[in-house]
Design an enzyme around this catalytic site. Sequence first.
Site, PDB file in Angstrom:
ATOM      1  N   ASP A 279      40.164  27.003 -38.290  1.00  0.00           N
ATOM      2  CA  ASP A 279      39.162  27.735 -37.538  1.00  0.00           C
ATOM      3  C   ASP A 279      38.768  26.906 -36.314  1.00  0.00           C
ATOM      4  O   ASP A 279      39.150  25.744 -36.172  1.00  0.00           O
ATOM      5  CB  ASP A 279      37.943  28.068 -38.401  1.00  0.00           C
ATOM      6  CG  ASP A 279      37.272  26.821 -38.966  1.00  0.00           C
ATOM      7  OD1 ASP A 279      37.911  25.753 -38.990  1.00  0.00           O
ATOM      8  OD2 ASP A 279      36.108  26.905 -39.382  1.00  0.00           O
TER       9      ASP A 279
ATOM     10  N   ASP B 210      35.985  25.049 -34.153  1.00  0.00           N
ATOM     11  CA  ASP B 210      34.660  24.442 -34.298  1.00  0.00           C
ATOM     12  C   ASP B 210      33.886  24.584 -32.996  1.00  0.00           C
ATOM     13  O   ASP B 210      34.383  24.214 -31.925  1.00  0.00           O
ATOM     14  CB  ASP B 210      34.791  22.960 -34.660  1.00  0.00           C
ATOM     15  CG  ASP B 210      35.538  22.751 -35.974  1.00  0.00           C
ATOM     16  OD1 ASP B 210      35.122  23.354 -36.982  1.00  0.00           O
ATOM     17  OD2 ASP B 210      36.527  22.004 -35.995  1.00  0.00           O
TER      18      ASP B 210
END
EC number: 2.7.7.19
Length: 470
Positions: free
Chosen positions: A192, A194
Amino acid sequence: MNRQIANILENYLGRYPSLNEYHTLKSQYRNIQKVNIFNKDIFISLLRKNKKKFFSDLVCTQSDIKHSVLSYFSKQENTYSIGKLYTIIELQTILVTTYTDVLGVLTTKGPDIFSSTIYYNISSIKKLATDIVHAMMITTVSDKIMGRHNVSSLVGNVNTLMEEYLRRHNKNCICYGSYSLHLLNPDVRYGDIDILQTNSRTFLIDLAFLIKFITGYNVVLLKVPYLKNYMVLKDHNDNHIIDSFNIRQDTMETIPKILIDNIYIVDPVLQLMSMLKMFSQIDRLEDIVKNPDKVIIRLATLLEYVRINYGIILNGDHGNMPMLSTFNHDQRIITVQTNMYNFPFKKCFIYLDENTLSRDILHLNADDAVDFENVSNSAYLIHNDTMYTYFSNTILLRSENEIHEISTRAISAHILLYQILTKGDIIQPLSDIINSLISIEKCTIYKVIQRDKKTGKHGIIDIEKDIITH
C-alpha cells in the site's frame, strides 16, 4: 416549532418529526438542508467515473451504484434512534460537502506532469547495504502476524487512485515509505502507499463511501489509540486497505520534501533517519531476518540518494557517531552527549516514557517545545542547553549497563531528525552516522528494554451500523 425548520426535517426524515426529533435535530438543520438539496444524479455520475478509472475490474453495474446511493440517502427515513440519526447526518454532510473536491476531482483532466523523475543506480552501494542488514540479523523469527499484513484485494485499485490523489492534492498530502522509494528506484516493490496528510479523516470517509457504493461492501475506519492521529481503512473481511497519519498544516510545511512527477515525497534523508530509528524496534529486526532483501534494496536506495545529494564521502570515518549514551534503568532515561557537534544543546535526555517527559517539561515551566507529530513521534524541548525528547521504540542492550550500537545509532538518528526538521547543522553528523554503518560489529542482544505501553480504546466509524466513536 419553527415551521421552516420543521419542513426541512420532514423533507429529510420522510415523516413529520416528533417533538423529541425536532428539538434534538433542529441544531443540525443547515447540514440537513445541504443533504436535502444535494444533487444525487451528479454524484452518481462522479461515482461511475471513479469506478471506470480506478475500479474497472470490479463487477458493478450503473444501476447497482444508483441503488446503493439512493438507499443510503434514504436510510434516515427508517431510523428512529437519535444517536444513529446524528451519525447519519454527520457522515452524509461530510460526503455532500467534500466528495467532489476530494475524490470527484480525480475524474477530471489533471494538470500536465512535469517530468522530474530521478532514478538512482544502487549497484555500487548495494554491497554496503547488504553488509549492514546482515550485521543486524541478530534475532530469532517470531510467529506473530501483524494485523496490517492481512492485505485487502482492493489495495491495487486504491493504489492507482492514490497516485492520482497525490498529484492533485500535493499541497496537503505527501508520501513516504516503499512507494516513495519506488519513484526513486523502480526495483523497489511496494504494497500500500504510505501517506501523511492534513485531512485524513475526511479523505478516508469519502474513500469508504466510494468503496461502499461501488462494491456494496461495508468498510470500517479504525483509529488506533497507541499511534497518534493514525487511521486505517479495513474491508468487510477486516483486511487492510490503506492507512493515513494526519498532521497539522504547519508540520506539513516543515517537512523537507522532493517533487517527483508532481508527487511530493518525504526527503529521503528524513526517511533514512527514521529507518535507523526503526532498527531499534525488536520486531523490525525480526522482520529483517524474515526478508532481508526487502530491507537491503530500500536501505541502498536511501543511502545512494543521501550520499549524492548531501555530498557524503563513504570512508568509514564516523567521528563521534553513534553518540555516547548511558541508560538509567530506574528512571528509564538515556543521557546522550551531544557537545561534540554544532547543535543548540550540549546534551540530550531521551525518555522512554512519554508521560514522564510531559510531566518533567511541565515542571520546567517551559512552553517552547516543538512537536512534529508522527514525523518524529515525539516533542522536542531545548532548555538550558539540554534537549528533552521521547523515544518510542524498544532499546536494545549489549550488556547490563551498555546500550547496543543499533540503539545508540537509533537515538542519534532521532536527534538528527530534529536538526533536519529545524534546518540546523547536519552535514558533519549526517556524514558520521552514515559512515558508522560501515563495518558494523555483529553483536548479540543481551536484553530488550520495552517501550512504554499506550492505553486507550479503538475509535471506529462504521457506515453500515451508523457508529462514530472518534
